[in-house]
Design an enzyme around this catalytic site. Structure first.
Site, short mmCIF file in Angstrom:
data_model
loop_
_atom_site.label_atom_id
_atom_site.label_comp_id
_atom_site.label_asym_id
_atom_site.label_seq_id
_atom_site.Cartn_x
_atom_site.Cartn_y
_atom_site.Cartn_z
N GLY A 63 48.75 38.58 -2.51
CA GLY A 63 47.70 38.16 -1.60
C GLY A 63 46.62 37.34 -2.24
O GLY A 63 46.00 36.50 -1.58
N GLY A 114 46.92 36.46 7.89
CA GLY A 114 48.11 36.11 8.66
C GLY A 114 49.14 35.30 7.88
O GLY A 114 49.74 34.36 8.42
N SER A 175 52.17 44.16 6.55
CA SER A 175 50.90 43.50 6.85
C SER A 175 50.55 43.75 8.31
O SER A 175 51.40 43.60 9.19
CB SER A 175 51.01 41.99 6.61
OG SER A 175 49.88 41.35 7.16
#
Length: 336
Positions: A63, A114, A175
């Site tokens: 991430g 996203g 996620s």
């Protein structure tokens, strides 16, 4: 190290702007003499997990370096392994901005990024250019516009692209910011996905002459029965490891704080206990059949040791690293 002073300045600005500037800076200095600003030596704490020899058990969680642009820079900070991604088959912009929010009173972050990334082909080019000799995890996901029933095609596409470059591959099915993604954690959907990935792993092992372990990243928002069911699927399908956990949808610990009601996944201190509980339940259900990488709310060596005592073999940091910078890596490694 002067990170606290730098952070004071950085935190005056929008979180995503600072993230982008940081990535640019690290990308340009990773292999240059300028990496002396953050390079540090940590103690050797070698261990073998998933058949991989790690120099120490502290890794960077996925991430932070979504496109694999700063691998050498993070390695210079003393991480025992670096996980890049989440990457998808095609580039995608992610959700609308603003989409990342700091909650400093809780040492937390809420994000609804996203899976914004430049696509798997770009990540592959960056990994090749890095010529990295350390332990590299590559975290793969599905594009937002790919229907759930076709999700496995996206994972297989990414797996084929990165297999020869990764030390291990993480399958991100947890996620909260990609609609429908978490449904892949359960029952037949999970078993079908894992069976397809395992079959492809066999083919790719033959093709490249090397076995690259597969890990699955799960959510913290699971019941005890759901954890047991996931553990059974992981064992039955011969998966090599599990990462616990991703961000939480809970807002426990940030009630009343600025940005506390923003949509997205909550990470940092408030997810620590949830993550540790999932690790403990997983460890009991897995019965040492596969290793756990613990992540969620680690901001000290004590936090890391808590994860290890709950059953993790390795740990990863992200939000704690945002708040404390490279000194956190050294503090954890040396304190284990």
């Amino acid at each position: 190290m002067f990170y606290p002073a730098i952070r004071k300045v950085l935190f005056q600005f929008d979180a995503e702007t600072i993230h982008e500037l940081t990535i640019k800076g690290l990308k340009s200095t990773g292999k240059s003499p300028f990496n002396a600003f953050y390079k540090q030596t940590v103690q050797d704490k070698p261990l073998t997990v998933m058949g991989i020899n790690f120099p120490n058990p502290v890794g960077l969680a996925a991430g932070l370096d979504k496109n694999g642009e700063c691998i050498n820079a993070f390695d210079a900070m003393g991480f025992g392994f670096v996980e890049v991604g989440t990457v998808t088959p095609r580039p995608q912009p992610g959700n609308d901005k603003p989409r990342i929010f700091r909650l400093p009173e809780a040492n937390a972050v809420i994000n609804r990024m996203g899976f914004n990334n430049k696509g798997v082909d770009y990540l592959v080019s960056q990994v090749q250019a890095a010529n990295f000799k350390g332990i590299l995890g590559i975290n793969i996901g599905k594009n937002k516009d790919t229907p759930e029933e076709n999700a496995k095609d996206d994972y297989l596409h990414c797996m084929r692209k990165v297999y020869d470059l990764a030390t291990y591959i993480t399958v991100n099915i947890s996620s909260p910011n990609t609609p429908g993604l978490r449904s892949l954690q359960y029952g037949d959907a999970l078993n079908e996905l894992l069976a397809a990935l395992k079959a492809e792993q066999t083919i790719l092992t033959e093709k490249y002459g090397k076995y690259i372990p597969l890990a699955v990243k799960i959510a913290p928002d699971l019941t005890g029965d759901e954890v047991k069911s996931i553990a059974k699927s992981l064992i039955d399908n011969g998966i090599d490891g599990v990462i616990a956990t991703n961000t939480t949808l809970s807002r426990e610990g940030v009630e009343g704080l600025q940005f506390g009601t923003e949509q997205g996944g909550l990470s940092g201190q408030p997810v620590k206990e949830k993550s540790t509980l999932v690790i403990k339940l997983l460890s009991e259900a897995l019965n040492n059949k596969l290793p756990i990488i613990g992540v969620g709310g680690i901001a000290s060596s004590d936090d890391a040791n808590e994860k290890l005592e709950a059953g993790a073999s390795l740990v990863q940091v992200y939000t704690g690293f945002i708040y404390q910078g490279p000194p956190l890596v050294k503090e954890i490694v040396n304190g284990l």
